[in-house]
Write a protein that holds these residues in place. Structure first.
Motif, PDB file in Angstrom:
ATOM      1  N   LEU A  44       0.708  -1.282   0.130  1.00 17.24           N
ATOM      2  CA  LEU A  44      -0.263   0.616   0.045  1.00 17.24           C
ATOM      3  C   LEU A  44       1.364   0.870   0.279  1.00 17.24           C
ATOM      4  O   LEU A  44       0.187   2.447  -0.262  1.00 17.24           O
ATOM      5  N   MET A  45       1.926   1.359   0.698  1.00 17.12           N
ATOM      6  CA  MET A  45       2.561   2.071   0.777  1.00 17.12           C
ATOM      7  C   MET A  45       3.716   2.583  -0.530  1.00 17.12           C
ATOM      8  O   MET A  45       3.367   3.780  -1.083  1.00 17.12           O
ATOM      9  N   SER A  46       3.817   1.278  -1.593  1.00 20.34           N
ATOM     10  CA  SER A  46       4.515   1.722  -2.862  1.00 20.34           C
ATOM     11  C   SER A  46       3.293   2.585  -3.434  1.00 20.34           C
ATOM     12  O   SER A  46       3.739   2.602  -4.588  1.00 20.34           O
ATOM     13  N   SER A  47       1.708   2.299  -3.115  1.00 18.00           N
ATOM     14  CA  SER A  47       0.990   2.114  -4.306  1.00 18.00           C
ATOM     15  C   SER A  47       0.403   3.616  -3.777  1.00 18.00           C
ATOM     16  O   SER A  47      -0.519   4.228  -5.211  1.00 18.00           O
ATOM     17  N   ASN A  48       0.909   3.584  -3.096  1.00 19.00           N
ATOM     18  CA  ASN A  48      -0.312   4.671  -2.532  1.00 19.00           C
ATOM     19  C   ASN A  48      -0.074   5.353  -1.294  1.00 19.00           C
ATOM     20  O   ASN A  48      -1.049   5.272   0.507  1.00 19.00           O
ATOM     21  N   PRO A  49       1.091   6.280  -1.494  1.00 19.87           N
ATOM     22  CA  PRO A  49       1.630   7.032  -0.100  1.00 19.87           C
ATOM     23  C   PRO A  49       1.035   7.836   0.843  1.00 19.87           C
ATOM     24  O   PRO A  49       0.990   7.819   2.197  1.00 19.87           O
ATOM     25  N   GLY A  50      -0.175   8.246  -0.096  1.00 21.33           N
ATOM     26  CA  GLY A  50      -1.367   9.446   0.733  1.00 21.33           C
ATOM     27  C   GLY A  50      -2.265   8.694   1.428  1.00 21.33           C
ATOM     28  O   GLY A  50      -2.915   9.027   1.948  1.00 21.33           O
ATOM     29  N   ASN A  51      -2.444   7.567   1.384  1.00 25.09           N
ATOM     30  CA  ASN A  51      -3.171   6.550   2.176  1.00 25.09           C
ATOM     31  C   ASN A  51      -3.027   6.035   2.858  1.00 25.09           C
ATOM     32  O   ASN A  51      -3.608   4.667   3.038  1.00 25.09           O
ATOM     33  N   ILE A  52      -1.897   6.260   4.130  1.00 21.87           N
ATOM     34  CA  ILE A  52      -1.779   5.235   4.593  1.00 21.87           C
ATOM     35  C   ILE A  52      -1.580   5.306   6.387  1.00 21.87           C
ATOM     36  O   ILE A  52      -1.938   6.521   6.747  1.00 21.87           O
ATOM     37  N   ARG A  53      -2.718   4.608   6.578  1.00 19.10           N
ATOM     38  CA  ARG A  53      -2.303   4.821   8.610  1.00 19.10           C
ATOM     39  C   ARG A  53      -1.169   5.123   9.046  1.00 19.10           C
ATOM     40  O   ARG A  53      -0.473   4.103   9.211  1.00 19.10           O
ATOM     41  N   TYR A  54      -1.175   6.203  10.153  1.00 19.55           N
ATOM     42  CA  TYR A  54      -0.105   6.308  11.256  1.00 19.55           C
ATOM     43  C   TYR A  54       0.151   5.023  11.615  1.00 19.55           C
ATOM     44  O   TYR A  54       0.936   4.424  12.125  1.00 19.55           O
ATOM     45  N   ASP A  55      -0.780   4.586  12.618  1.00 19.79           N
ATOM     46  CA  ASP A  55      -0.687   3.326  13.099  1.00 19.79           C
ATOM     47  C   ASP A  55       0.132   2.395  12.324  1.00 19.79           C
ATOM     48  O   ASP A  55       1.344   1.176  13.165  1.00 19.79           O
ATOM     49  N   ASP A  56       0.252   1.998  10.838  1.00 20.44           N
ATOM     50  CA  ASP A  56       0.409   1.326  10.253  1.00 20.44           C
ATOM     51  C   ASP A  56       1.901   1.191  10.179  1.00 20.44           C
ATOM     52  O   ASP A  56       3.026   0.564   9.483  1.00 20.44           O
ATOM     53  N   LEU A  57       2.165   2.931   9.807  1.00 17.71           N
ATOM     54  CA  LEU A  57       3.327   3.242   9.591  1.00 17.71           C
ATOM     55  C   LEU A  57       4.703   2.859  10.540  1.00 17.71           C
ATOM     56  O   LEU A  57       5.760   2.421  10.304  1.00 17.71           O
ATOM     57  N   CYS A  58       3.900   2.964  11.499  1.00 19.61           N
ATOM     58  CA  CYS A  58       4.567   2.727  12.884  1.00 19.61           C
ATOM     59  C   CYS A  58       4.897   0.996  13.102  1.00 19.61           C
ATOM     60  O   CYS A  58       6.285   1.108  13.383  1.00 19.61           O
ATOM     61  N   LYS A  59       3.647   0.045  12.696  1.00 15.30           N
ATOM     62  CA  LYS A  59       4.347  -0.882  12.860  1.00 15.30           C
ATOM     63  C   LYS A  59       5.686  -1.846  12.122  1.00 15.30           C
ATOM     64  O   LYS A  59       5.740  -2.042  11.945  1.00 15.30           O
ATOM     65  N   VAL A  60       5.702  -0.603  10.140  1.00 12.83           N
ATOM     66  CA  VAL A  60       6.244  -0.944   9.439  1.00 12.83           C
ATOM     67  C   VAL A  60       7.766  -0.775  10.097  1.00 12.83           C
ATOM     68  O   VAL A  60       9.357  -1.507   9.697  1.00 12.83           O
ATOM     69  N   LYS A  66      -4.115   9.276   9.714  1.00 11.67           N
ATOM     70  CA  LYS A  66      -3.147   8.936   8.741  1.00 11.67           C
ATOM     71  C   LYS A  66      -1.141   9.769   8.658  1.00 11.67           C
ATOM     72  O   LYS A  66      -1.624  10.731   9.475  1.00 11.67           O
ATOM     73  N   ALA A  67      -0.326   9.109   7.941  1.00 15.66           N
ATOM     74  CA  ALA A  67       0.880   9.102   8.137  1.00 15.66           C
ATOM     75  C   ALA A  67       0.943  10.264   6.277  1.00 15.66           C
ATOM     76  O   ALA A  67       0.204  10.215   5.651  1.00 15.66           O
ATOM     77  N   LYS A  68       2.146  11.141   6.377  1.00 21.34           N
ATOM     78  CA  LYS A  68       2.083  12.658   5.383  1.00 21.34           C
ATOM     79  C   LYS A  68       2.925  11.089   4.902  1.00 21.34           C
ATOM     80  O   LYS A  68       3.520  10.740   5.704  1.00 21.34           O
ATOM     81  N   ALA A  69       2.388  12.173   3.647  1.00 16.97           N
ATOM     82  CA  ALA A  69       2.368  11.373   2.521  1.00 16.97           C
ATOM     83  C   ALA A  69       4.035  11.347   1.978  1.00 16.97           C
ATOM     84  O   ALA A  69       4.766  10.633   2.093  1.00 16.97           O
ATOM     85  N   TYR A  70       4.617  12.159   2.425  1.00 14.12           N
ATOM     86  CA  TYR A  70       6.226  12.508   1.729  1.00 14.12           C
ATOM     87  C   TYR A  70       7.350  11.735   3.321  1.00 14.12           C
ATOM     88  O   TYR A  70       8.718  11.249   2.298  1.00 14.12           O
ATOM     89  N   GLN A  71       6.349  11.504   3.973  1.00 21.34           N
ATOM     90  CA  GLN A  71       7.260  11.196   4.970  1.00 21.34           C
ATOM     91  C   GLN A  71       7.130   9.057   4.868  1.00 21.34           C
ATOM     92  O   GLN A  71       8.114   8.322   4.867  1.00 21.34           O
ATOM     93  N   VAL A  72       6.198   8.606   4.676  1.00 24.12           N
ATOM     94  CA  VAL A  72       5.783   7.337   3.938  1.00 24.12           C
ATOM     95  C   VAL A  72       6.920   7.193   2.701  1.00 24.12           C
ATOM     96  O   VAL A  72       7.412   6.211   3.220  1.00 24.12           O
ATOM     97  N   LYS A  73       7.191   8.478   1.337  1.00 27.03           N
ATOM     98  CA  LYS A  73       8.244   7.892   0.484  1.00 27.03           C
ATOM     99  C   LYS A  73      10.090   8.260   1.382  1.00 27.03           C
ATOM    100  O   LYS A  73      10.735   6.903   0.917  1.00 27.03           O
ATOM    101  N   GLN A  74      10.393   8.870   2.759  1.00 30.56           N
ATOM    102  CA  GLN A  74      11.177   9.194   3.266  1.00 30.56           C
ATOM    103  C   GLN A  74      12.039   7.818   3.541  1.00 30.56           C
ATOM    104  O   GLN A  74      12.832   6.533   3.648  1.00 30.56           O
ATOM    105  N   VAL A  75      10.551   6.543   4.711  1.00 31.08           N
ATOM    106  CA  VAL A  75      10.280   5.099   5.481  1.00 31.08           C
ATOM    107  C   VAL A  75      10.740   4.269   4.021  1.00 31.08           C
ATOM    108  O   VAL A  75      11.461   3.670   4.260  1.00 31.08           O
TER     109      VAL A  75
END
Length: 87
Positions: A11-27, A64-73
């Protein structure tokens, strides 16, 4: 039902702007261990290198998580996995 790490990564690679913050924390917890800063608006994770890509995330509106931070992760995970494969 919780998502697996692999599902969240897809999901992060296909749509970084629609990731839940809690899911990003788990990753981030899975790849970088426990964060070194918690209790503020930011969660900061330690990486084995200095500088970018940084792993510093914060919650945006709507949980949600911030899209630019999802890309950095994603960039940091790529760097981490390529370094492990190289060694």
């Amino acid at each position: 039902m919780s998502k697996s790490i692999d599902q969240v990564l897809r999901l992060m690679s296909s749509n970084p702007g629609n990731i839940r913050y809690d899911d990003l924390c788990k990753v981030c917890d899975c790849y970088f261990g426990e964060c070194r800063q918690r209790g503020t608006s930011h969660r900061v994770y330690k990486t084995p290198w200095k500088g970018d890509p940084r792993v510093n995330i914060q919650k945006a509106k709507g949980g949600k998580a911030k899209a630019y931070q999802v890309k950095q992760v994603m960039k940091a995970i790529d760097k981490l996995t390529s370094e492990k494969n190289y060694l």
